[in-house]
Design an enzyme around this catalytic site. Sequence first.
Site, short mmCIF file in Angstrom:
data_model
loop_
_atom_site.label_atom_id
_atom_site.label_comp_id
_atom_site.label_asym_id
_atom_site.label_seq_id
_atom_site.Cartn_x
_atom_site.Cartn_y
_atom_site.Cartn_z
N ASP A 179 0.87 -1.17 0.00
CA ASP A 179 0.00 0.00 0.00
C ASP A 179 0.92 1.23 0.00
O ASP A 179 2.13 1.12 0.16
CB ASP A 179 -0.96 0.01 1.20
CG ASP A 179 -2.18 0.90 0.92
OD1 ASP A 179 -2.14 1.67 -0.06
OD2 ASP A 179 -3.17 0.85 1.69
C1 BGC Z 1 -4.91 3.36 -0.08
C2 BGC Z 1 -5.06 2.32 -1.16
C3 BGC Z 1 -4.95 2.97 -2.51
C4 BGC Z 1 -3.60 3.63 -2.60
C5 BGC Z 1 -3.31 4.27 -3.94
C6 BGC Z 1 -3.64 4.18 -0.28
O1 BGC Z 1 -3.60 5.26 0.58
O2 BGC Z 1 -4.91 2.75 1.17
O3 BGC Z 1 -6.29 1.66 -1.03
O4 BGC Z 1 -5.14 2.03 -3.52
O5 BGC Z 1 -3.52 4.63 -1.61
O6 BGC Z 1 -4.06 5.38 -4.15
#
Ligand code: BGC
Length: 755
Positions: free
Chosen positions: A293
Amino acid sequence: MKRSNFLITLLTGALVLSSCVSNKPAERADEIDKKVNALLAQMTIEEKVGQMVQYNGFYDATGPAPSEGNAQEKYDNLKKGGVGSFLNVRGAKQVRALQKIAVEETRLGIPLIFGLDVIHGHKTLSPIPLAESASWDMQAIKKSARVAAIEASAIGINWTFAPMVDIYRDARWGRVMEGAGEDPYLGAKIGVARIKGFQGDDLSAHNTIAACAKHFAGYGFVEAGKEYNTVDFGTSTLYNIVLPPFKAAVDADVKTVMNAFNIVNGVPSTGNKFLQRDILKGKWGFKGYVISDWASGAEMVNHGFAADLKEASLHAAEAGCDMDMESYTYVNHLVDLVEEGKVNVSIVDEAVGRILRVKYELGLFDDPYKYCDEAREKELLYHDDHQAAALDMAHKSVVLLKNEGGILPLAKDQKKIAVIGALADDKTSMLGSWRIGSDDGTAVSVLEGLNKHTANYTYAKGADVVAGDVNFVFHLNENTTDKSGFKEAIQLAKKSEVVVMVLGEHGFHSGEARSRTKIDLPGVQQQLLEEVYKVNQNIVLVLTNGRPLALPWAADNIPAIVETWQLGTQSGNAIADVLFGAYNPSGKLPMSFPRSVGQCPIYYNKFSTGRPVNAEKNVFWSHYTDEENDPLYAFGYGLSYTTFEYADLKIDDANPKAIKVSVKVTNTGGVSGEEVTQLYIRDKAASVVRPIKELKGFEKYTLAANESKEVTFTLTDAELGFYDNQGNFIVEPGMFDVMVGTSSVKGLSGSFELK
Ligand code: BGC
């Protein structure tokens, strides 16, 4: 088209990386494996690690040379073949510009994969995922994801960070809007429907995109619903609640999995070998790749798991995290770690092999520009067909919570309607929080929707929900003081026959980093509701919100309540259709609505405890002294403008491998309607205690007025078994209760013995 390095790579040496691949899945997989291995054999360690690096989009790729922040560094690295993927770059032209650098200017010409959070649509937005889940309609949900993929793939995107298959039980957590609710059985089915919609039957088609099951694992259990918080759950919850939707996603061939910000048993998900290597890639045989993530690799330092970013890089790679999103752990340290002998190159090879395989499967090596067609982009965004699908999904997502005295639907010739609430006149909020690709002001407002049904309404705002500007990155300020519009609204209500009050949360009240400790109507809205009620009790409360709200006063006093969540682009049309009966609501809650925030976490599939009832009529049982145990509105609950009667529960347990349970359902309410019949079981005594109710089957169907239908479910080992504390799926003989009905709290009950 200049495809120099790309073609040279394909055609030189002993490699014949033909672009013509078989259509048969097994053969295709075999051919792709050969190509992956051949390409890997040519790669330097820098190029390999480069594939494991994902950068956030860094500058206008079609414009002048980058100068912002570390854009130059990213650009230089891209040219060296040191980047495998970008996120947040969008637009056919932008994507083409970066892809061109990767394909035409790097030594091996390996195409980039472009990821984006296409969560419930790109430009045309469907309802937020939690709302869609209330439809319990797998075909509609699949179609919604299909439409999202069509629009996203038209702007250069070939990978979405969806579906979120986290299970959660606490409405304080803002991200409940992004998933399928509290139940792992329903959540797994919905996750699979979304994956099939995104990925389609042929991933190499120009309008299908790789899906990503996230967040592996346990993010939905952040303590007290506080964003990015610690999670802490037992083994049984891990195996029976958290993991099943991910397992279903892997079985449905999801191409990627995203790990999570949180720790699990003291080990951050990104550095968690047990989760990623032992379970996901080992036991489940996942063939795709794992992405971290956002910065979750680097955050292992904050967690206190890695001393520095280099150690974080080591932990992530060893634990099976194949690609790093914006942590700069791999790009800055992984080559050194390999050269120092601290990370075995086989770990890197495995990760890169997985990433390349997905790129091959997407057909990016055959045509790296296949998603970059500006004409297609122009033609498909906000397409009429997509609007129609979004409207259908929005209809199906509405949940009728209360309808006393048949106040709804409103008569076609209803006179003197008052419409009150800032959200009724809002063309943005109902797009939800993840409207990353869509444009503000593109939702059909409630007022616009009503215009299609009636001219007999008058609008008064009453009060703003928020004060000042709102945006995705910063806190929103609630309007807690300005009641200057109350007077006008109250006067209007006084002279109206019926009052439609559109109240709830702004789109940015929920979503990532939007946890709340109060889950009531924000700001002065509750006061507004009560003031209006004093002059006119004939109120239809239209709720729009991204999470279950605790509204006991409204539930007690307001005659009609319609839960409309955030329904996306077609919000106002869907809401007006429901209010006027052009669509008969059929949604059922995928998440319990608490009576008060103090009940959170609250969920239907709870354990009995040793003291479940007040047998002795004293205080020594599992309860609160100041609140009931039950939710305000239970999981699976939702009304219709018609009524359904359940009769004739039959259980045939002659064959223990296929126990049949059936009921007769009759539409007794005079108009056609859709019902979702739900089946719940309880394993009465098991070696690991089972919840008091578990959803194990459901069917959605339409019945004309007075029509009846026999609904039959078959229970097999898959429904009757569970995971023990070693993670083995077991089926134990013994007594089971079964309930079939219209929600998790209303149905016909029986029991059987599993022999
Ligand atoms: C979120 C993810 C997301 C990623 C990219 C993160 O902060 O937890 O779910 O896909 O950002 O935007």
